[in-house]
Scaffold this active site. Structure first.
Site, mmCIF file in Angstrom:
data_model
loop_
_atom_site.group_PDB
_atom_site.id
_atom_site.type_symbol
_atom_site.label_atom_id
_atom_site.label_comp_id
_atom_site.label_asym_id
_atom_site.label_seq_id
_atom_site.Cartn_x
_atom_site.Cartn_y
_atom_site.Cartn_z
ATOM 1 N N LEU A 11 41.724 53.083 46.144
ATOM 2 C CA LEU A 11 41.226 52.145 46.243
ATOM 3 C C LEU A 11 40.927 51.388 44.768
ATOM 4 C CD1 LEU A 11 38.799 53.501 48.819
ATOM 5 C CD2 LEU A 11 40.603 52.346 49.488
ATOM 6 N N GLY A 14 37.735 46.603 44.145
ATOM 7 C CA GLY A 14 36.242 46.278 43.869
ATOM 8 C C GLY A 14 36.545 45.898 42.873
ATOM 9 N N ARG A 18 28.235 45.948 38.151
ATOM 10 C CA ARG A 18 27.435 46.772 37.515
ATOM 11 C C ARG A 18 28.251 47.413 36.038
ATOM 12 N NH1 ARG A 18 27.033 52.007 42.287
ATOM 13 N NH2 ARG A 18 28.181 50.386 42.839
ATOM 14 N N THR A 84 35.228 48.777 51.407
ATOM 15 C CA THR A 84 36.424 49.796 51.115
ATOM 16 C C THR A 84 37.046 50.329 52.063
ATOM 17 O OG1 THR A 84 34.228 51.695 51.183
ATOM 18 C CG2 THR A 84 35.016 51.027 49.556
ATOM 19 N N GLU A 161 25.172 55.077 53.391
ATOM 20 C CA GLU A 161 25.060 54.055 51.540
ATOM 21 C C GLU A 161 23.225 53.927 51.348
ATOM 22 O OE1 GLU A 161 27.843 53.552 49.661
ATOM 23 O OE2 GLU A 161 27.989 54.698 51.713
ATOM 24 N N LYS A 357 50.771 47.821 3.886
ATOM 25 C CA LYS A 357 50.132 47.546 5.494
ATOM 26 C C LYS A 357 52.138 47.428 4.804
ATOM 27 C CE LYS A 357 51.563 43.278 5.721
ATOM 28 N NZ LYS A 357 51.777 41.638 5.622
ATOM 29 N N ASN A 392 51.974 39.187 -2.169
ATOM 30 C CA ASN A 392 53.367 39.045 -0.729
ATOM 31 C C ASN A 392 53.258 37.770 -0.740
ATOM 32 O OD1 ASN A 392 50.433 39.875 0.451
ATOM 33 N ND2 ASN A 392 52.252 40.316 1.967
ATOM 34 N N TYR A 393 51.905 36.943 -0.235
ATOM 35 C CA TYR A 393 51.861 35.643 0.065
ATOM 36 C C TYR A 393 51.568 34.537 -0.288
ATOM 37 C CZ TYR A 393 49.769 33.103 4.069
ATOM 38 O OH TYR A 393 49.835 31.866 5.055
ATOM 39 N N ALA A 429 49.826 47.849 -19.520
ATOM 40 C CA ALA A 429 48.602 46.819 -18.534
ATOM 41 C C ALA A 429 48.138 45.862 -18.084
ATOM 42 C CB ALA A 429 46.834 47.788 -19.736
HETATM 43 C C1 UD1 Z 1 31.629 54.540 47.427
HETATM 44 C C2 UD1 Z 1 31.676 54.860 49.337
HETATM 45 C C3 UD1 Z 1 29.888 55.335 48.080
HETATM 46 C C4 UD1 Z 1 30.557 56.931 47.767
HETATM 47 C C5 UD1 Z 1 31.501 56.294 45.986
HETATM 48 C C6 UD1 Z 1 31.447 57.596 45.165
HETATM 49 C C7 UD1 Z 1 31.788 53.364 50.740
HETATM 50 C C8 UD1 Z 1 31.354 51.932 51.257
HETATM 51 N N1 UD1 Z 1 30.792 53.977 49.658
HETATM 52 O O1 UD1 Z 1 30.176 54.017 46.900
HETATM 53 O O2 UD1 Z 1 29.441 56.543 49.572
HETATM 54 O O3 UD1 Z 1 29.299 58.114 47.884
HETATM 55 O O4 UD1 Z 1 31.954 55.320 46.416
HETATM 56 O O5 UD1 Z 1 32.055 56.886 44.091
HETATM 57 O O6 UD1 Z 1 33.223 52.871 50.511
HETATM 58 N N2 UD1 Z 1 36.631 48.528 46.861
HETATM 59 C C9 UD1 Z 1 37.813 47.949 47.261
HETATM 60 N N3 UD1 Z 1 37.768 47.217 48.139
HETATM 61 C C10 UD1 Z 1 36.427 47.058 48.727
HETATM 62 C C11 UD1 Z 1 35.395 47.437 47.193
HETATM 63 C C12 UD1 Z 1 35.865 48.681 46.561
HETATM 64 O O7 UD1 Z 1 38.948 48.565 46.701
HETATM 65 O O8 UD1 Z 1 36.181 45.687 49.007
HETATM 66 C C13 UD1 Z 1 37.253 49.700 46.298
HETATM 67 C C14 UD1 Z 1 37.060 49.832 44.207
HETATM 68 O O9 UD1 Z 1 37.737 49.665 43.009
HETATM 69 C C15 UD1 Z 1 36.722 50.940 44.229
HETATM 70 C C16 UD1 Z 1 36.266 52.147 44.942
HETATM 71 O O10 UD1 Z 1 36.487 51.046 46.167
HETATM 72 O O11 UD1 Z 1 37.104 52.067 43.394
HETATM 73 C C17 UD1 Z 1 34.813 52.480 45.693
HETATM 74 O O12 UD1 Z 1 33.923 51.165 44.861
HETATM 75 P P1 UD1 Z 1 32.603 51.018 44.752
HETATM 76 O O13 UD1 Z 1 32.322 49.615 45.206
HETATM 77 O O14 UD1 Z 1 32.449 51.563 43.640
HETATM 78 O O15 UD1 Z 1 31.647 51.680 46.381
HETATM 79 P P2 UD1 Z 1 30.321 53.028 45.637
HETATM 80 O O16 UD1 Z 1 29.399 51.380 45.914
HETATM 81 O O17 UD1 Z 1 30.609 53.387 44.560
HETATM 82 CA CA CA Z 2 32.253 53.320 42.312
#
Ligand code: UD1
Ligand code: CA
Length: 480
Positions: A11, A14, A18, A84, A161, A357, A392-393, A429
């Site tokens: 995955l 995202g 943050r 996710t 969550e 360099k 050099n330049y 020198a």
């Molecule tokens: C997620 C889990 C949480 C867990 C935590 C662990 C979910 C809903 N929550 O939360 O339970 O404790 O990871 O680290 O799964 N991503 C996608 N598509 C999206 C959203 C996210 O591919 O639409 C990817 C992000 O790039 C990332 C990963 O999924 O690599 C996790 O996403 P993130 O938003 O960081 O989830 P957390 O809030 O940390």
């Molecule tokens: Ca995360």
């Protein structure tokens, strides 16, 4: 051997809000490698029949990295539905429709998890025949993580969550690591049933757990320890603590392989660095990128080497070097700045307050003090005088300077490029070398010195200098 019943879903779609960064979260680096590259490397070790990486945010920049690190991965672009769960749903559509093996889901932002832990989880999943296995751990500070909610029988009921949790649930220290093994078939069916009915309006993958349990399928929690293995990177504080953790492991690994690291707390060594036996690293040193250091070399204190090669027995102190090659038994520093294309031969020296360099400084040649040597060739066993600058330049173009072997140039010279100084030549020198110097010649071009007797007393009467001069004259000291 390829595991034909294994599919990995990574995955990586995202936004990484943050992190508050123009650089996508997964492309921030720890130990010189992007967050997602660590995960891709782990996935590669597992040798699955199918790997799918889901991207969306900054997808082109991520795809560039994925294509290098895991060229076999199928890339899936996540659509407008966030979460996710949606990411995995789309990844499943990219697998062969009849795939009925295990699906290992990896969060792209959990970089420190090792392949052995995953192999163990996969094995216990297969042996127990459950529908899903979740990697979990206990954290003192569970802020931001999904919490594991267990039923009366102690089994996993669901994941809640952080954003949706009640106070009782927030008090739970057992968290979802975001790493799962699923049986493909029940996963497909469950994904089709998850909704966006939560505080974030996302399709949560974590909701699959409650759906499977509702269908009376079993879900296993596989605890991981130590907990840092599954810590996610969501902000820069977590990035720094994961980087420090990884650095400590890398340093310990080298210490056990015969490298002396005097002060691990102030030493940083990237993943790809190679160190040989009996290398010694002094405090305040960063060894970065694809740097390699050969046996017995002593690096530091306070040195930064990036993509640099250091030969056996060399000594490099208080130096900043990038894309440089330092020969065996050479000496560099203190306070030396080696820019790209610096080659220092065996037994050579680049000394205090010297910048180089695109400079090839031959074996046994020395540039000991306060100099700039750029776009230059220096032969063997030559000595460049203190305070020498290669000009050099010309304001438009860069030109090369060639210095032969066994040359001795005087202090405070300027070599105005393009210019060649032949083998065995000398210069006086303060010489400004604008014309080639033939082999064996002495080059001088400074005007003869003229002393104007009594100038200070006549022109600066009453000053401390004039008074000193008068006292010196009355003492009968010579002023010539
Ligand atoms: C997620 C889990 C949480 C867990 C935590 C662990 C979910 C809903 N929550 O939360 O339970 O404790 O990871 O680290 O799964 N991503 C996608 N598509 C999206 C959203 C996210 O591919 O639409 C990817 C992000 O790039 C990332 C990963 O999924 O690599 C996790 O996403 P993130 O938003 O960081 O989830 P957390 O809030 O940390
Ligand atoms: Ca995360």
């Amino acid at each position: 051997m390829t595991d034909s019943n294994l599919a990995i879903v990574i995955l990586a779609a995202g936004k990484g809000t943050r992190m508050k960064s123009a650089t996508p979260k997964l492309l921030h680096k720890l130990a010189g490698v992007t967050v997602v590259s660590h995960v891709l490397a782990t996935a590669r070790e597992l040798d699955a029949a199918h790997v799918v990486t889901v991207v969306r945010h900054e997808r082109d920049r991520l795809v560039e990295v994925i294509e290098v690190d895991l060229p076999g991965s199928i890339i899936v672009d996540q659509d407008d539905v966030p979460g996710t769960g949606r990411a995995v749903e789309q990844a499943m559509d990219a697998l062969p429709a009849d795939f009925a093996g295990e699906v290992l889901v990896l969060n792209g932002d959990v970089p420190l998890l090792d392949a052995e832990t995953l192999v163990a989880a996969l094995r216990s999943h297969r042996e127990s025949g459950v529908a899903a296995t979740l990697l979990t751990t206990h954290l003192d500070d569970a802020h931001g993580y999904g919490r594991i909610v267990r039923g009366g029988d102690g089994g996993v009921d669901r994941i809640v969550e952080h954003a949706d949790a009640s106070d009782t649930e927030l008090a739970v220290r057992e968290i979802n690591a975001g790493i799962y093994v699923f049986a493909a078939e029940p996963l497909r069916l469950a994904l089709a049933r998850i909704t966006q009915g939560n505080s974030q309006g996302e399709k949560y993958l974590t909701d699959v757990v409650a759906i499977l349990r509702g269908d009376n399928l079993s879900v296993l929690a596989s605890p991981v320890s130590p907990a840092w293995k599954v810590e996610g990177i969501n902000d820069r504080a977590q990035l720094a603590s994961a980087a420090a953790r990884l650095n400590a492991m890398i340093i310990r690994g080298w210490q056990l392989h015969g490298v002396t690291v005097i002060d691990p707390a102030t030493t940083w060594i990237d993943m790809q660095v190679q160190l040989a036996l009996d290398v010694e690293i002094k405090p305040g040193t960063q060894i970065l990128g694809a740097t390699t250091i050969d046996e017995r070399a002593i690096i530091g204190p306070d040195t930064t080497l990036l993509d640099t090669e250091v030969g056996a027995g060399a000594i490099v102190k208080r130096t900043d070097a990038t894309l440089a090659v330092i020969g065996p038994d050479a000496e560099v520093g203190p306070f030396s700045y080696l820019r790209p294309g610096t080659y220092l031969g065996a037994d050579g020296k680049i000394g205090a307050f010297v910048e180089t360099k695109n400079a090839n400084i031959g074996a046994g040649s020395k540039v000991p003090h306060l100099s700039y040597i750029g776009d230059a060739e220096v032969g063997e066993k030559s000595n460049i005088g203190a305070g020498t600058i290669v000009a050099n330049y010309d304001g438009v173009n860069k030109h090369r300077t060639t210095v032969g072997s066994h040359v001795r140039t005087g202090s405070h010279n300027v070599f105005v490029a393009p210019v060649t100084i032949g083998d065995g030549a000398y210069s006086g020198a303060g010489t400004v070398i604008r014309k080639d110097v033939p082999a064996g010649a002495l080059a001088v071009n400074v005007a003869p010195q003229r002393n104007m007797d009594g100038w200070v007393v006549a022109n600066r009467p009453g000053t401390a200098a004039a008074n000193a001069a008068e006292r010196s004259a009355s003492d009968g000291a010579s002023t010539t």
